[in-house]
Design an enzyme around this catalytic site. Sequence first.
Site, PDB file in Angstrom:
ATOM      1  N   HIS A   1     -13.731  22.867  33.836  1.00 60.96           N
ATOM      2  CA  HIS A   1     -13.517  22.281  32.502  1.00 60.96           C
ATOM      3  C   HIS A   1     -12.101  21.936  32.075  1.00 60.96           C
ATOM      4  O   HIS A   1     -11.478  23.168  32.193  1.00 60.96           O
ATOM      5  CB  HIS A   1     -14.294  22.977  31.715  1.00 60.96           C
ATOM      6  CG  HIS A   1     -14.625  22.341  30.388  1.00 60.96           C
ATOM      7  ND1 HIS A   1     -15.411  21.218  30.017  1.00 60.96           N
ATOM      8  CD2 HIS A   1     -13.954  22.573  29.136  1.00 60.96           C
ATOM      9  CE1 HIS A   1     -15.416  20.895  28.787  1.00 60.96           C
ATOM     10  NE2 HIS A   1     -14.169  21.570  28.230  1.00 60.96           N
TER      11      HIS A   1
ATOM     12  N   ASP B   1     -26.263  22.304  20.848  1.00 60.51           N
ATOM     13  CA  ASP B   1     -24.833  21.733  20.903  1.00 60.51           C
ATOM     14  C   ASP B   1     -24.570  20.632  20.580  1.00 60.51           C
ATOM     15  O   ASP B   1     -23.710  20.009  20.056  1.00 60.51           O
ATOM     16  CB  ASP B   1     -24.201  22.272  22.109  1.00 60.51           C
ATOM     17  CG  ASP B   1     -22.711  21.709  22.315  1.00 60.51           C
ATOM     18  OD1 ASP B   1     -21.891  22.355  21.573  1.00 60.51           O
ATOM     19  OD2 ASP B   1     -22.685  20.733  23.103  1.00 60.51           O
TER      20      ASP B   1
ATOM     21  N   ARG C   1     -20.468  18.691  13.432  1.00 59.19           N
ATOM     22  CA  ARG C   1     -18.966  18.966  13.413  1.00 59.19           C
ATOM     23  C   ARG C   1     -18.200  17.962  13.024  1.00 59.19           C
ATOM     24  O   ARG C   1     -17.112  18.007  12.600  1.00 59.19           O
ATOM     25  CB  ARG C   1     -18.718  19.793  14.397  1.00 59.19           C
ATOM     26  CG  ARG C   1     -19.162  21.405  14.349  1.00 59.19           C
ATOM     27  CD  ARG C   1     -19.009  22.034  15.851  1.00 59.19           C
ATOM     28  NE  ARG C   1     -17.753  22.128  15.978  1.00 59.19           N
ATOM     29  CZ  ARG C   1     -17.394  22.181  17.352  1.00 59.19           C
ATOM     30  NH1 ARG C   1     -18.199  22.140  18.466  1.00 59.19           N
ATOM     31  NH2 ARG C   1     -16.137  22.405  17.895  1.00 59.19           N
TER      32      ARG C   1
ATOM     33  N   SER D   1     -19.422  25.997  22.206  1.00 59.88           N
ATOM     34  CA  SER D   1     -19.799  24.602  22.545  1.00 59.88           C
ATOM     35  C   SER D   1     -19.590  24.224  24.041  1.00 59.88           C
ATOM     36  O   SER D   1     -20.406  24.026  24.947  1.00 59.88           O
ATOM     37  CB  SER D   1     -19.212  23.595  21.612  1.00 59.88           C
ATOM     38  OG  SER D   1     -19.274  22.259  22.152  1.00 59.88           O
TER      39      SER D   1
ATOM     40  N   LYS E   1     -22.835  24.509  27.583  1.00 63.51           N
ATOM     41  CA  LYS E   1     -23.076  23.396  28.406  1.00 63.51           C
ATOM     42  C   LYS E   1     -22.838  23.717  29.856  1.00 63.51           C
ATOM     43  O   LYS E   1     -23.347  23.407  30.730  1.00 63.51           O
ATOM     44  CB  LYS E   1     -22.123  21.945  28.273  1.00 63.51           C
ATOM     45  CG  LYS E   1     -22.733  21.446  26.809  1.00 63.51           C
ATOM     46  CD  LYS E   1     -21.892  20.144  26.604  1.00 63.51           C
ATOM     47  CE  LYS E   1     -20.320  20.458  26.009  1.00 63.51           C
ATOM     48  NZ  LYS E   1     -20.173  20.367  24.698  1.00 63.51           N
TER      49      LYS E   1
HETATM   50  N1  URA Z   1     -15.530  19.781  23.669  1.00 64.35           N
HETATM   51  C1  URA Z   1     -16.714  20.347  23.755  1.00 64.35           C
HETATM   52  O1  URA Z   1     -17.768  20.411  24.386  1.00 64.35           O
HETATM   53  N2  URA Z   1     -17.125  21.156  22.521  1.00 64.35           N
HETATM   54  C2  URA Z   1     -16.112  21.301  21.424  1.00 64.35           C
HETATM   55  O2  URA Z   1     -16.387  21.824  20.595  1.00 64.35           O
HETATM   56  C3  URA Z   1     -14.723  20.526  21.709  1.00 64.35           C
HETATM   57  C4  URA Z   1     -14.623  20.046  22.939  1.00 64.35           C
END
Ligand code: URA
Length: 462
Positions: free
Chosen positions: A92, A171, A178, A193, A197
């Site tokens: 990521h 999320d 957000r 967050s 995932k």
């Molecule tokens: N990427 C995400 O998946 N979540 C966030 O809060 C910020 C960037």
Amino acid sequence: MPTTENSVSNYNIVSLIRKKREGENLTKDEINYLIEAYTRDELPDYQMSAFLMAVFLKGMNDDEASALAYAMLHSGKVMDLSSIPGIKVDKHSTGGVGDKLSLILAPMVAAAGVPVPMISGRGLGHTGGTLDKLESIPGFDVNLNLDRYVEVIAKHGIVFIGQTEDIAPADKRLYALRDVTATVECIPLIASSIMSKKLAEGIDALVLDVKHGTGAFIQETSGALQLARRLVDIGSQFDKNTVAFLTGMNQPLGNKIGNWLEVEESIECLRGDWPDDVREVTLLLAGSMIHQGGKADSLDEGIRKAIQTIEDGSALQKFREIVIEQSGDVSVIDRPETYTKASYSADFTAAEDGVVSRINAYLVGMASLELGAGRKEKSESVDPVAGIVLHHKMGAKVKKGETIATLYTNKEAQLETAIKLMNEAYELGGEAVDYGPLITHIVDKTGERPFDYSKVPALKSR
Ligand code: URA
């Protein structure tokens, strides 16, 4: 790992918001209750917004952030890939400009024998997203259901999909909230967050590319380090081998920015024709994934194995394989020069003689967005051919009138704004600003330390 056992089902929501507002720590059960109630539509957006703002202002400790990740993870399906042999590893990135590394490293790592299940996102603000880039390949389908996700990873050792309704749905809803309540830039919320995932993918290990610099969401090194620590801490609490590297985003990565342009540059890299910065960070992350996936005894050996997948053509072959499996038109991978061209282009030229001393990556990302490569509104579609090719980066000597970059778009009227942004982004002077090494830190469960290039000679070898 956090547990929801003994969860109490009847908290007073206003008291929980007040508790966080006063800077107190919430328990796992309290956090779980909030997220479950929100997912079931029993907690309205206005109360969740107040809670998010309280978290934004008062923060969360490591246990709270892990509990939040856990609650969001379990708001949906958690994939089980245990039937697939091997240690499954994903990557990521916290997002940057010209960051096409996933497209290059996923096939490299898969070709080295480590399965890579990848659930990616779309472009966000000035940064691009892997899904938008993949969709620039005609026909490429990122909307596979979760059964197909497992089938494709089992067959090819690689799969690229988007977040489905079943993956961490809490999320998805919280992120949208957000976005409109000014609570995005909050380290515990970002960390939980991202990890909710990634953990839902069914991975065993994760490498994180945490960006800092002008094109990163968190520009300061200290903030990026704090985020890296949080991410690694959550991963470790879930027993996943999680390693984070801090890498610089003080100028765009590589020379091409835009959806198809980045696929094109990825193909060049898979053929062994790399810009130095893309090569360095891709090899680092791919090498780490191969090491974490148990196919190399050290990071350096992982990097050597990653290089081998380029030299023997197996990484490019793996990329072709997944494009075909996910219904993409492989002819554009084999002959990128046949891809549709943008209707308009314009050169951004040097106003004077000088050295490119600084490039504000954020502004270059915004110029690319103006050309059509990104979205101003969530509902907008992106233009696959829009973007920018940089002919000169930091340290290059340019003459007055020389072309520094070429801009491509189907929206002619946007060229003027984009050129203005490029003018602001590029500074010409006597010498380039020295931002130091591209890779600055490594963070793993044993702690954080400056990155030591001498331990990975393969990284700089050609
Ligand atoms: N990427 C995400 O998946 N979540 C966030 O809060 C910020 C960037």
